[in-house]
Structure formats: structure tokens, C-alpha cells
Design a protein around this motif. Structure first.
Motif, PDB file in Angstrom:
ATOM      1  N   LEU A 280      25.999 -39.592 -32.122  1.00  0.00           N
ATOM      2  CA  LEU A 280      26.514 -38.234 -32.324  1.00  0.00           C
ATOM      3  C   LEU A 280      25.526 -37.437 -33.163  1.00  0.00           C
ATOM      4  CD1 LEU A 280      30.316 -38.720 -33.177  1.00  0.00           C
ATOM      5  CD2 LEU A 280      29.337 -37.857 -31.051  1.00  0.00           C
ATOM      6  N   LYS A 281      25.130 -36.280 -32.677  1.00  0.00           N
ATOM      7  CA  LYS A 281      24.196 -35.455 -33.448  1.00  0.00           C
ATOM      8  C   LYS A 281      24.819 -35.011 -34.768  1.00  0.00           C
ATOM      9  CE  LYS A 281      25.229 -30.959 -31.232  1.00  0.00           C
ATOM     10  NZ  LYS A 281      26.434 -31.397 -30.513  1.00  0.00           N
ATOM     11  N   GLU A 282      26.162 -34.915 -34.777  1.00  0.00           N
ATOM     12  CA  GLU A 282      26.846 -34.509 -36.005  1.00  0.00           C
ATOM     13  C   GLU A 282      26.715 -35.548 -37.123  1.00  0.00           C
ATOM     14  OE1 GLU A 282      28.985 -32.479 -32.575  1.00  0.00           O
ATOM     15  OE2 GLU A 282      28.174 -34.461 -33.001  1.00  0.00           O
ATOM     16  N   GLU A 283      26.393 -36.792 -36.745  1.00  0.00           N
ATOM     17  CA  GLU A 283      26.252 -37.860 -37.745  1.00  0.00           C
ATOM     18  C   GLU A 283      24.887 -37.881 -38.414  1.00  0.00           C
ATOM     19  OE1 GLU A 283      29.011 -41.591 -36.473  1.00  0.00           O
ATOM     20  OE2 GLU A 283      27.325 -41.172 -35.132  1.00  0.00           O
ATOM     21  N   GLN A 284      23.975 -37.025 -37.940  1.00  0.00           N
ATOM     22  CA  GLN A 284      22.612 -37.083 -38.468  1.00  0.00           C
ATOM     23  C   GLN A 284      22.566 -36.861 -39.980  1.00  0.00           C
ATOM     24  OE1 GLN A 284      19.799 -37.963 -36.648  1.00  0.00           O
ATOM     25  NE2 GLN A 284      18.979 -38.125 -38.727  1.00  0.00           N
ATOM     26  N   THR A 286      24.616 -37.817 -42.146  1.00  0.00           N
ATOM     27  CA  THR A 286      24.958 -39.084 -42.806  1.00  0.00           C
ATOM     28  C   THR A 286      23.879 -40.128 -42.551  1.00  0.00           C
ATOM     29  OG1 THR A 286      27.279 -38.568 -42.443  1.00  0.00           O
ATOM     30  CG2 THR A 286      26.764 -40.826 -43.077  1.00  0.00           C
TER      31      THR A 286
END
Length: 350
Positions: A280-284, A286
Motif C-alpha cells: 500500500l502506498k499509504e504505508e510508505q 510507516t
């Protein structure tokens, strides 16, 4: 590449399927005990809870049952079934008032007919869909009568095996009917050990082209929530405005507070279920601090080889070499002096 399609049905303007919020159906059933005023109160409570739809039961005792029914007692009452239904059903005039009351509340009216006369009554009301109870699932004369009306159906499958369900699916598919299947256990209330939520998964696998749901007769909302997590698109639950009311189905019913909670949690589960195990790009954001990079754990002189004694892996993960590069860097040579406890850079080595 052709986009994958998912099964769905439509009742009025409400689309039902895996890509839509679960439809939670509060069932009044016979919880009004034959009182139109009580029925109105139950509808009001469901509306306050956020319900989009109300399900009723259309009973015309003399057309529904033979004389032998007066000798049969259901498991949740000491009265015979004919007596129960006769005392708790609404006549046509009152049911039509209930139908209009629900429509006035901008909700969908849904009902289960238990006889041919009940089907004809609902057809006269111009209902937009039919609910088929588990007891009628193998009643092909009645289902055929309903299918002629070309309305969507929600069919409960309690008391039946997967083989019997296959016969129904084949029957309705030949008639080009639009329908959904509901897993059910017909015990009121249903013990937790007999809920069998894995049946949701089984029905989804066997009938991948159909919408699947759960008609829940337990005393809580837990199994309904579990079913939504497993992909159920419809949840049906007996509903009453006050659990102090008398009636055979009250014990298996939820109240206003529980219905509101069920609707809210079902909508949350809708957002949470699905997806794939992927990047997920949104996890980058983290990933940058949670992953590790190769760093020096000692000061390394120019010309010195990188080894297990002078490099290791530490957070954060935004360095030139991630943890998976560790083995590859061993025996590389430092092009210049590298300070202790810093990330190894590409221009540090050769």
C-alpha cells in the motif's frame, strides 16, 4: 483486461452486493401480535436506528394451513401454530396501512408470503420484492407463483442441505429470476454452536454468481457481524421496539439500540473487508521508519572490507541499502572512511 463483475440485485433504488454497504433488514415478523399500533411503534424504532427497510410476514391462516396445523406446536411456544398465526397476523386492510406507513417513512416494505393468497395480496400492494422463508424454499408451486411476478427475491435456506439449495437455484435460474440466498438456522433463538458461519463461505463458493446473506436468529448481533466480515451482503434480524413485549420471536429479536449498533458496525465491516495482501502506498510513511537499512556499527577505514563485525541493520528504512542487501554488501570495500552508526551509502563502497 475485462473488469471483474460481482453479483448484485436491486430492490427499488437499493443495490445489494459485495460492492455496496450491507443491507440490514429488521424483521417485524409477528412481534406486533396483530396490533397495527404496535407495528407502527416498531417501524418508528427501526427508522430511528437508521434502517432502510422493514420486513413483515403476510399470513392468511386459512389459506396457509390445513386443519392438522392445530395439532402442531413450534419449538418456541406451547400454543399450536394455527392459533399463534391467527392471533398475530394482520388482515389485509391493516397490512396495507402498514405498507403505506413504511413507504411514507421513505423505507422499503418487504414481506414473506406463506400462501398463494398472501402472494396475491402483496402483488395487489405492488411490493417491490419478496422474501422467501426457509419453510417455503422447497415449495416450488408457491415459488413458481411468485416468480411469475418478476420481482427480486431474498430466499432463506435454513433446514436444507447444499444439494436442496442447488435444486432451488436451478429452478429460479431457469425462470430468469433475480434472487439472493440467505444462510439460516431455524431455531428461535439459535444456539451459538449451531450458527455455522462457514456456510456463508460455502454458499459464496458454490454460488459465486449470487448475492449471499445471513438470516440471524441468535440473541445477539455477533454472528451477523461475523457474517458481514465473511462477505454477507444482507443481514436479516428479528426486531422489536421493546424486549418486554410478549411473543414467540421476541427472544430472538434485537431492539433499537442493538439495531443501530448492527447497522453502524456492518458499515464499518464493509469498509474493512475485502482487498488483497499487497503493498500500500499509504504505508510508505510507516515503512520509512519501521524498516531497516544497512549501517556501520564501527568506524570503517578506507580500503577496509565490510564484514559482520562492522556493519549490521538498523532503523530507519530510508537508507541506500535495505536489510535484504546485507549479505550482498559483505566483503565490499570502503572507498572512504565511514563513521560509526550511519547508513551505508552507494558512494561509500566499491
Amino acid at each position: 483486461m475485462k473488469k471483474k463483475s460481482f453479483p448484485e440485485i436491486k430492490i427499488e433504488n437499493r443495490l445489494i452486493g459485495i460492492n455496496h454497504k450491507p443491507l440490514v433488514i429488521p424483521e417485524i415478523g409477528i412481534n406486533h401480535n396483530g396490533s397495527l399500533e404496535v407495528a407502527f411503534n416498531i417501524v418508528d424504532a427501526a427508522k430511528r436506528s437508521g434502517a432502510e427497510i422493514i420486513k413483515h410476514q403476510t399470513h392468511i391462516p386459512e389459506d396457509e394451513m390445513s386443519s392438522e396445523a392445530k395439532k402442531i406446536k413450534p419449538g418456541n411456544s406451547n400454543k399450536n401454530i394455527f392459533e399463534i398465526i391467527s392471533k398475530t397476523s394482520l388482515n389485509e386492510e391493516d397490512e396495507f396501512k402498514l405498507f403505506n406507513y413504511i413507504k411514507k417513512k421513505k423505507m422499503i416494505f418487504l414481506s414473506t408470503p406463506f400462501s398463494r393468497a398472501a402472494v396475491d395480496r402483496l402483488a395487489k400492494f405492488r411490493v417491490s420484492a419478496f422474501k422467501i422463508g426457509s419453510g417455503e424454499m422447497n415449495n416450488f408451486p408457491l415459488i413458481s407463483h411468485i416468480a411469475k411476478l418478476k420481482k427480486p427475491m431474498i430466499v432463506s435456506t435454513g433446514m436444507h442441505s447444499i444439494e436442496t439449495v442447488k435444486k432451488l437455484v436451478k429452478f429460479l435460474s431457469k425462470k430468469k429470476s433475480k434472487f439472493a440466498l440467505m444462510h439460516t438456522t431455524n431455531l428461535y433463538p439459535t444456539p451459538n454452536k449451531l450458527v455455522r458461519l462457514n456456510s456463508i463461505t460455502e454458499l459464496k463458493k458454490k454460488f459465486a454468481n449470487l448475492v449471499i446473506g445471513l438470516s440471524d436468529h441468535t440473541e445477539t448481533i455477533y454472528s451477523s457481524i461475523g457474517a458481514v466480515a465473511l462477505g454477507a451482503c444482507i443481514i436479516e434480524k428479528h426486531f422489536v421496539d421493546n424486549k418486554k413485549r410478549k411473543g414467540p420471536d421476541v427472544k430472538a429479536s434485537i431492539d433499537e439500540k442493538e439495531l443501530k449498533e448492527l447497522i453502524n458496525i456492518s458499515n464499518i465491516m464493509f469498509l474493512q473487508r475485502g482487498g488483497n495482501k499487497n503493498f500500500l502506498k499509504e504505508e510508505q510513511v510507516t515503512r520509512n521508519f519501521a524498516f531497516s537499512s544497512v549501517v556501520s556499527i564501527k568506524e570503517i577505514n578506507k580500503g577496509e572490507k565490510l564484514s559482520r563485525g562492522n556493519i549490521w541493520v538498523k532503523r530507519p528504512g530510508n537508507g541506500a541499502f535495505d536489510a535484504n542487501s546485507y549479505e550482498k554488501l559483505l566483503r565490499k570495500v570502503a572507498k572512504k572512511k565511514i563513521k560509526k552508526n550511519v547508513q551505508i551509502k552507494k558512494n561509500d563502497i566499491k
